[in-house]
Design a protein around this motif. Structure first.
Motif, PDB file in Angstrom:
ATOM      1  N   GLU A 144      -6.664   3.397  -1.363  1.00  0.00           N
ATOM      2  CA  GLU A 144      -5.587   4.042  -2.100  1.00  0.00           C
ATOM      3  C   GLU A 144      -4.916   3.081  -3.065  1.00  0.00           C
ATOM      4  OE1 GLU A 144      -3.024   5.552   0.872  1.00  0.00           O
ATOM      5  OE2 GLU A 144      -4.429   7.086   1.555  1.00  0.00           O
ATOM      6  N   VAL A 145      -4.639   1.861  -2.593  1.00  0.00           N
ATOM      7  CA  VAL A 145      -3.945   0.894  -3.439  1.00  0.00           C
ATOM      8  C   VAL A 145      -4.808   0.482  -4.616  1.00  0.00           C
ATOM      9  CG1 VAL A 145      -3.032  -1.462  -3.556  1.00  0.00           C
ATOM     10  CG2 VAL A 145      -2.446   0.010  -1.615  1.00  0.00           C
ATOM     11  N   ALA A 161      -3.059  -4.581 -12.861  1.00  0.00           N
ATOM     12  CA  ALA A 161      -1.912  -4.256 -12.020  1.00  0.00           C
ATOM     13  C   ALA A 161      -2.174  -4.633 -10.569  1.00  0.00           C
ATOM     14  CB  ALA A 161      -1.596  -2.761 -12.128  1.00  0.00           C
ATOM     15  N   ALA A 162      -3.384  -4.348 -10.078  1.00  0.00           N
ATOM     16  CA  ALA A 162      -3.707  -4.690  -8.693  1.00  0.00           C
ATOM     17  C   ALA A 162      -3.610  -6.187  -8.461  1.00  0.00           C
ATOM     18  CB  ALA A 162      -5.111  -4.198  -8.349  1.00  0.00           C
ATOM     19  N   LEU A 163      -4.096  -6.961  -9.415  1.00  0.00           N
ATOM     20  CA  LEU A 163      -4.075  -8.413  -9.265  1.00  0.00           C
ATOM     21  C   LEU A 163      -2.674  -8.974  -9.363  1.00  0.00           C
ATOM     22  CD1 LEU A 163      -7.276  -9.060 -11.339  1.00  0.00           C
ATOM     23  CD2 LEU A 163      -7.017  -9.196  -8.869  1.00  0.00           C
ATOM     24  N   ALA A 164      -1.866  -8.391 -10.224  1.00  0.00           N
ATOM     25  CA  ALA A 164      -0.476  -8.825 -10.310  1.00  0.00           C
ATOM     26  C   ALA A 164       0.242  -8.562  -8.993  1.00  0.00           C
ATOM     27  CB  ALA A 164       0.227  -8.114 -11.463  1.00  0.00           C
ATOM     28  N   LEU A 165      -0.051  -7.433  -8.366  1.00  0.00           N
ATOM     29  CA  LEU A 165       0.548  -7.129  -7.069  1.00  0.00           C
ATOM     30  C   LEU A 165       0.068  -8.097  -5.992  1.00  0.00           C
ATOM     31  CD1 LEU A 165       0.309  -3.228  -7.117  1.00  0.00           C
ATOM     32  CD2 LEU A 165       2.419  -4.572  -7.101  1.00  0.00           C
ATOM     33  N   ILE A 166      -1.226  -8.393  -5.963  1.00  0.00           N
ATOM     34  CA  ILE A 166      -1.765  -9.319  -4.968  1.00  0.00           C
ATOM     35  C   ILE A 166      -1.114 -10.682  -5.103  1.00  0.00           C
ATOM     36  CG2 ILE A 166      -3.832 -10.572  -4.236  1.00  0.00           C
ATOM     37  CD1 ILE A 166      -5.440  -8.046  -4.941  1.00  0.00           C
ATOM     38  N   ALA A 167      -0.853 -11.111  -6.335  1.00  0.00           N
ATOM     39  CA  ALA A 167      -0.252 -12.425  -6.567  1.00  0.00           C
ATOM     40  C   ALA A 167       1.140 -12.533  -5.978  1.00  0.00           C
ATOM     41  CB  ALA A 167      -0.205 -12.717  -8.071  1.00  0.00           C
ATOM     42  N   LEU A 178      -2.029  -5.259   2.453  1.00  0.00           N
ATOM     43  CA  LEU A 178      -2.343  -3.984   1.803  1.00  0.00           C
ATOM     44  C   LEU A 178      -1.210  -2.982   1.954  1.00  0.00           C
ATOM     45  CD1 LEU A 178      -6.069  -3.854   2.869  1.00  0.00           C
ATOM     46  CD2 LEU A 178      -5.236  -4.031   0.522  1.00  0.00           C
ATOM     47  N   ARG A 179      -0.552  -2.996   3.111  1.00  0.00           N
ATOM     48  CA  ARG A 179       0.603  -2.112   3.297  1.00  0.00           C
ATOM     49  C   ARG A 179       1.729  -2.503   2.348  1.00  0.00           C
ATOM     50  NH1 ARG A 179      -0.196   2.612   5.402  1.00  0.00           N
ATOM     51  NH2 ARG A 179       2.016   2.696   5.964  1.00  0.00           N
ATOM     52  N   ARG A 180       1.900  -3.818   2.158  1.00  0.00           N
ATOM     53  CA  ARG A 180       2.931  -4.284   1.234  1.00  0.00           C
ATOM     54  C   ARG A 180       2.583  -3.886  -0.199  1.00  0.00           C
ATOM     55  NH1 ARG A 180       5.956 -10.124   1.326  1.00  0.00           N
ATOM     56  NH2 ARG A 180       6.942  -9.999  -0.729  1.00  0.00           N
ATOM     57  N   LEU A 181       1.308  -3.988  -0.556  1.00  0.00           N
ATOM     58  CA  LEU A 181       0.884  -3.540  -1.884  1.00  0.00           C
ATOM     59  C   LEU A 181       1.190  -2.061  -2.069  1.00  0.00           C
ATOM     60  CD1 LEU A 181      -2.601  -5.277  -2.257  1.00  0.00           C
ATOM     61  CD2 LEU A 181      -0.448  -5.957  -3.319  1.00  0.00           C
ATOM     62  N   GLU A 182       0.951  -1.291  -1.039  1.00  0.00           N
ATOM     63  CA  GLU A 182       1.203   0.141  -1.108  1.00  0.00           C
ATOM     64  C   GLU A 182       2.684   0.414  -1.345  1.00  0.00           C
ATOM     65  OE1 GLU A 182      -0.391   3.891   1.474  1.00  0.00           O
ATOM     66  OE2 GLU A 182       0.641   2.309   2.576  1.00  0.00           O
ATOM     67  N   GLU A 206       7.152   1.776  -5.081  1.00  0.00           N
ATOM     68  CA  GLU A 206       8.410   1.397  -5.722  1.00  0.00           C
ATOM     69  C   GLU A 206       8.273   1.415  -7.240  1.00  0.00           C
ATOM     70  OE1 GLU A 206       9.797  -2.786  -5.700  1.00  0.00           O
ATOM     71  OE2 GLU A 206      11.578  -1.985  -4.705  1.00  0.00           O
ATOM     72  N   LEU A 207       7.140   0.890  -7.706  1.00  0.00           N
ATOM     73  CA  LEU A 207       6.896   0.877  -9.144  1.00  0.00           C
ATOM     74  C   LEU A 207       6.858   2.290  -9.694  1.00  0.00           C
ATOM     75  CD1 LEU A 207       6.066  -0.643 -11.760  1.00  0.00           C
ATOM     76  CD2 LEU A 207       3.704  -0.383 -11.002  1.00  0.00           C
ATOM     77  N   ARG A 208       6.149   3.168  -9.008  1.00  0.00           N
ATOM     78  CA  ARG A 208       6.034   4.552  -9.475  1.00  0.00           C
ATOM     79  C   ARG A 208       7.372   5.269  -9.452  1.00  0.00           C
ATOM     80  NH1 ARG A 208       0.575   5.968  -6.084  1.00  0.00           N
ATOM     81  NH2 ARG A 208      -0.945   5.584  -7.746  1.00  0.00           N
ATOM     82  N   ALA A 209       8.232   4.888  -8.461  1.00  0.00           N
ATOM     83  CA  ALA A 209       9.530   5.535  -8.336  1.00  0.00           C
ATOM     84  C   ALA A 209      10.560   4.932  -9.275  1.00  0.00           C
ATOM     85  CB  ALA A 209      10.020   5.430  -6.885  1.00  0.00           C
TER      86      ALA A 209
END
Length: 204
Positions: free
Chosen positions: A119-120, A128-134, A176-180, A185-188
């Motif tokens: 999902e993430v 965006a995924a990589l920025a979140l992982i960082a 992964l839960r934190r990424l989710e 939060e970003l979407r909201a």
């Protein structure tokens, strides 16, 4: 990434076996297979210094390859472990963590063993995924990167990190839960800074 890495393990294993006997062309083949994901992994750990750290790691790999015993998958894990050690040494020297990573790898099509991961990583662009992982704590980021960028399974990732498989599984799950949560939060339109929004500008 894990599936693609596994598909090349047979070719990698043959190249490594020849390289152990001093075949320079075979070592070049092994390098070409392993280096791109290894460099991306290091970018996730040391940012812009990844090229320098990778060079140090490959010097050690070339020096010690005659002592390596194992197949293609084992070689991927062995090289990741060496690269991680060099990254840790580098971070100790500079006394700081990287401010972010610019991994150039498509994470959106990864085979997933967890619904959260799928999902993430499928819900955002690669950048965006990589920025979140960082933004993850280091152990969580390492667990996610080892399994998604290097393509290691749980036991191999645990060996690289020097911990139990359950600890790696737990760290990856928490990451992964934190990424989710951050993605939600970003979407909201939650508490995300303008710089974060620019870094995560590819989120759909």
């Amino acid at each position: 990434m894990r599936r693609r890495a596994q598909e090349r393990d047979a070719e990698l294993g043959r190249a490594v076996e020849r390289a152990r006997q001093g075949d320079e062309a075979a070592f070049t083949t092994a390098y070409r297979i392993v280096h791109p994901p290894l460099l991306n992994f290091l970018r996730g750990l040391v940012g812009d210094d990844a090229e320098d750290v990778a060079s140090d790691a490959w010097l050690e790999i070339a020096r010690d390859i005659g002592r390596f015993r194992g197949d293609g998958a084992g070689f991927r894990a062995w090289t990741a472990q060496i690269a991680r050690h060099r990254a840790v040494d580098h971070l100790r020297r500079v006394g700081s963590r990287p401010r972010g990573s610019l991994l150039e790898v498509d994470l959106t099509g990864l085979p997933s063993r967890q619904d959260t991961e799928q999902e993430v990583l499928e819900s955002v662009s690669t950048r965006a995924a990589l920025a979140l992982i960082a933004r993850l704590p280091r152990r969580q980021a390492e667990a996610v990167l080892l399994q998604t960028v290097i393509g290691l399974d749980g036991p191999a990732a645990a060996r690289v990190l020097g911990t139990r498989q359950g600890a790696v599984r737990s760290a990856a799950h928490r990451g992964l839960r934190r990424l989710e949560r951050e993605l939600a939060e970003l979407r909201a339109g939650g508490s995300v800074t303008d710089s974060d929004r620019r870094a995560l500008g590819g989120a759909r």
